[in-house]
Design a protein around this motif. Structure first.
Motif, short mmCIF file in Angstrom:
data_model
loop_
_atom_site.label_atom_id
_atom_site.label_comp_id
_atom_site.label_asym_id
_atom_site.label_seq_id
_atom_site.Cartn_x
_atom_site.Cartn_y
_atom_site.Cartn_z
N ARG A 37 0.64 -1.12 0.20
CA ARG A 37 0.13 -0.04 -0.17
C ARG A 37 1.41 1.14 0.02
O ARG A 37 0.71 2.15 -0.15
CB ARG A 37 -0.74 0.05 0.97
CG ARG A 37 -2.21 -0.97 1.31
CD ARG A 37 -2.97 -0.80 1.92
NE ARG A 37 -2.13 -0.94 3.84
CZ ARG A 37 -2.38 -1.68 4.39
NH1 ARG A 37 -2.86 -2.91 4.72
NH2 ARG A 37 -2.03 -1.49 5.93
N VAL A 38 2.36 1.10 0.65
CA VAL A 38 2.71 2.45 0.60
C VAL A 38 3.98 2.59 -0.59
O VAL A 38 4.40 3.45 -0.75
CB VAL A 38 3.11 2.18 2.19
CG1 VAL A 38 2.40 2.73 3.08
CG2 VAL A 38 3.70 1.14 2.48
N THR A 39 4.33 1.41 -0.57
CA THR A 39 5.65 1.91 -2.51
C THR A 39 5.02 2.65 -3.36
O THR A 39 4.02 2.83 -3.34
CB THR A 39 5.73 0.07 -2.14
OG1 THR A 39 7.00 -0.22 -3.95
CG2 THR A 39 4.64 -0.36 -3.34
N TYR A 40 6.57 2.78 -4.20
CA TYR A 40 5.91 3.97 -5.14
C TYR A 40 6.57 2.93 -6.17
O TYR A 40 6.44 3.65 -7.12
CB TYR A 40 6.74 5.61 -4.75
CG TYR A 40 8.09 5.25 -4.86
CD1 TYR A 40 8.73 5.54 -5.98
CD2 TYR A 40 8.47 5.22 -3.16
CE1 TYR A 40 10.77 5.35 -5.18
CE2 TYR A 40 10.06 5.52 -3.08
CZ TYR A 40 10.99 5.31 -3.58
OH TYR A 40 12.25 5.27 -3.71
N GLY A 41 7.49 1.99 -6.33
CA GLY A 41 7.59 1.15 -7.33
C GLY A 41 8.56 0.38 -6.64
O GLY A 41 9.64 0.98 -5.43
N GLU A 94 4.02 6.23 6.48
CA GLU A 94 3.06 6.43 5.94
C GLU A 94 2.26 5.61 5.52
O GLU A 94 2.18 5.54 4.49
CB GLU A 94 2.80 8.14 5.81
CG GLU A 94 2.95 8.88 6.91
CD GLU A 94 2.87 10.74 5.50
OE1 GLU A 94 1.77 10.93 5.20
OE2 GLU A 94 3.61 11.40 7.00
N ASP A 95 1.04 5.14 6.62
CA ASP A 95 0.26 4.37 6.13
C ASP A 95 -1.13 4.80 5.44
O ASP A 95 -1.33 4.85 6.52
CB ASP A 95 0.13 2.80 6.68
CG ASP A 95 -0.93 1.73 5.72
OD1 ASP A 95 -1.89 1.81 5.15
OD2 ASP A 95 -1.03 0.34 6.79
N PRO A 96 -1.89 4.89 4.43
CA PRO A 96 -2.89 5.81 4.37
C PRO A 96 -4.15 4.90 4.52
O PRO A 96 -5.52 6.04 5.19
CB PRO A 96 -2.99 5.68 2.39
CG PRO A 96 -2.16 4.85 2.08
CD PRO A 96 -1.21 4.34 3.17
#
Length: 141
Positions: A37-41, A94-96
């Motif tokens: 959920r928090v990785t950008y790639g 930060e976990d949305p």
């Protein structure tokens, strides 16, 4: 999510030479729960890291089934940290989907921003453009 842990500062040349602290297994397991959920790639996870009184933004990198937390040179210099030192880090991810992403625990030192860092100022900076020169930084080609 807040992760508090200690570890040894290690150096990894990799494509981008840097100093890191390995995330211990219990914290790695906690991070895996939110990683997708928090990785950008590429498995990289943005984070805010506190080392002593210095706080900086970075990205946690996956490596060999675990994660490595980069320790920026400006933070190491500000805190007097050298290769091989044992340090304690506080890492905020930060976990949305989590309602408790707001404030860190009360005993976390307030952030001190480090700005204007040029990687070329790092002692361990490797510039591929100079790799063929006879300056001691790389093979003479």
């Amino acid at each position: 999510m807040e992760l508090r842990f200690g570890g040894e500062v290690v150096w990894w040349r990799g494509p981008s030479p840097y100093h890191f602290v390995a995330l211990p297994d219990p914290e790695t397991a906690r991070l895996r729960v939110v990683a997708s959920r928090v990785t950008y790639g590429w498995g990289c996870i943005p984070a805010t890291v506190t080392l002593g009184a210095t706080t900086f933004r970075t990205s946690i990198f996956p490596k060999d089934g675990g994660f490595m937390v980069p320790v920026k040179v400006a933070a190491r210099r500000a805190e007097g940290v050298e290769l091989g030192d044992d340090v304690t880090l506080v890492v905020l991810v930060e976990d949305p989907d989590s309602p408790d992403i707001a404030a860190p625990a009360e005993d976390v030192t307030p952030p001190r921003r480090v700005r204007g860092h040029d990687p070329a100022d790092d002692d361990d900076y490797y510039d591929p453009a100079t790799a063929g020169t006879d300056d001691g930084d790389g093979p003479v080609g």
